[in-house]
Write a protein that holds these residues in place. Structure first.
Motif, PDB file in Angstrom:
ATOM      1  N   LEU A 172     -10.401  43.999 -31.351  1.00 44.62           N
ATOM      2  CA  LEU A 172     -11.242  44.433 -30.244  1.00 44.62           C
ATOM      3  C   LEU A 172     -10.402  45.172 -29.209  1.00 44.62           C
ATOM      4  CD1 LEU A 172     -13.375  41.221 -29.663  1.00 44.62           C
ATOM      5  CD2 LEU A 172     -14.077  43.306 -30.851  1.00 44.62           C
ATOM      6  N   THR A 173     -11.029  46.154 -28.560  1.00 45.17           N
ATOM      7  CA  THR A 173     -10.351  46.839 -27.459  1.00 45.17           C
ATOM      8  C   THR A 173     -10.389  45.931 -26.228  1.00 45.17           C
ATOM      9  OG1 THR A 173     -12.356  47.889 -26.622  1.00 45.17           O
ATOM     10  CG2 THR A 173     -11.125  49.090 -28.338  1.00 45.17           C
ATOM     11  N   ASP A 174      -9.568  46.248 -25.250  1.00 50.31           N
ATOM     12  CA  ASP A 174      -9.567  45.470 -24.007  1.00 50.31           C
ATOM     13  C   ASP A 174     -10.944  45.479 -23.351  1.00 50.31           C
ATOM     14  OD1 ASP A 174      -6.903  44.852 -24.366  1.00 50.31           O
ATOM     15  OD2 ASP A 174      -6.188  46.464 -23.040  1.00 50.31           O
ATOM     16  N   ASP A 175     -11.625  46.621 -23.375  1.00 52.07           N
ATOM     17  CA  ASP A 175     -12.970  46.723 -22.796  1.00 52.07           C
ATOM     18  C   ASP A 175     -13.960  45.824 -23.528  1.00 52.07           C
ATOM     19  OD1 ASP A 175     -12.184  48.534 -20.858  1.00 52.07           O
ATOM     20  OD2 ASP A 175     -12.865  50.296 -21.987  1.00 52.07           O
ATOM     21  N   GLU A 176     -13.857  45.768 -24.850  1.00 48.23           N
ATOM     22  CA  GLU A 176     -14.759  44.914 -25.630  1.00 48.23           C
ATOM     23  C   GLU A 176     -14.508  43.439 -25.322  1.00 48.23           C
ATOM     24  OE1 GLU A 176     -15.501  47.654 -29.599  1.00 48.23           O
ATOM     25  OE2 GLU A 176     -13.613  46.546 -29.409  1.00 48.23           O
TER      26      GLU A 176
END
Length: 65
Positions: free
Chosen positions: A52-56
Motif C-alpha cells: 500500500l502507498t502511504d496515502d492508502e
C-alpha cells in the motif's frame, strides 16, 4: 449463444483451445471465457499483493466517525 464474431488466431492456438475444451467437456467459447476470467483474477491478485502507498495506509487508518 447470442451474437458472435470471428477472431484470427494461429491454427496451433485453435488446436490447443479445442483440445482443452474437449478435455473440459465444454465449448471453445466457455473455455476462452474461463481463461479470460482467470487472467483478470490473476491481475487483481497481483494488484492486491502490492504494498500500500502511504496515502492508502492513511486512508485506511482514518477515523470513520
Amino acid at each position: 449463444m447470442g451474437e458472435t464474431t470471428t477472431i484470427r488466431i494461429k491454427r496451433e492456438t485453435h488446436a490447443r483451445i479445442s483440445r482443452l475444451a474437449t478435455e473440459r467437456h465444454e465449448t471453445i467459447d466457455e473455455t476462452v471465457s474461463r481463461a479470460i476470467r482467470a487472467l483478470r483474477q490473476d491481475a487483481m491478485a497481483r494488484d492486491l499483493a502490492t504494498e500500500l502507498t502511504d496515502d492508502e495506509v492513511a486512508w485506511l487508518d482514518a477515523d470513520a466517525g
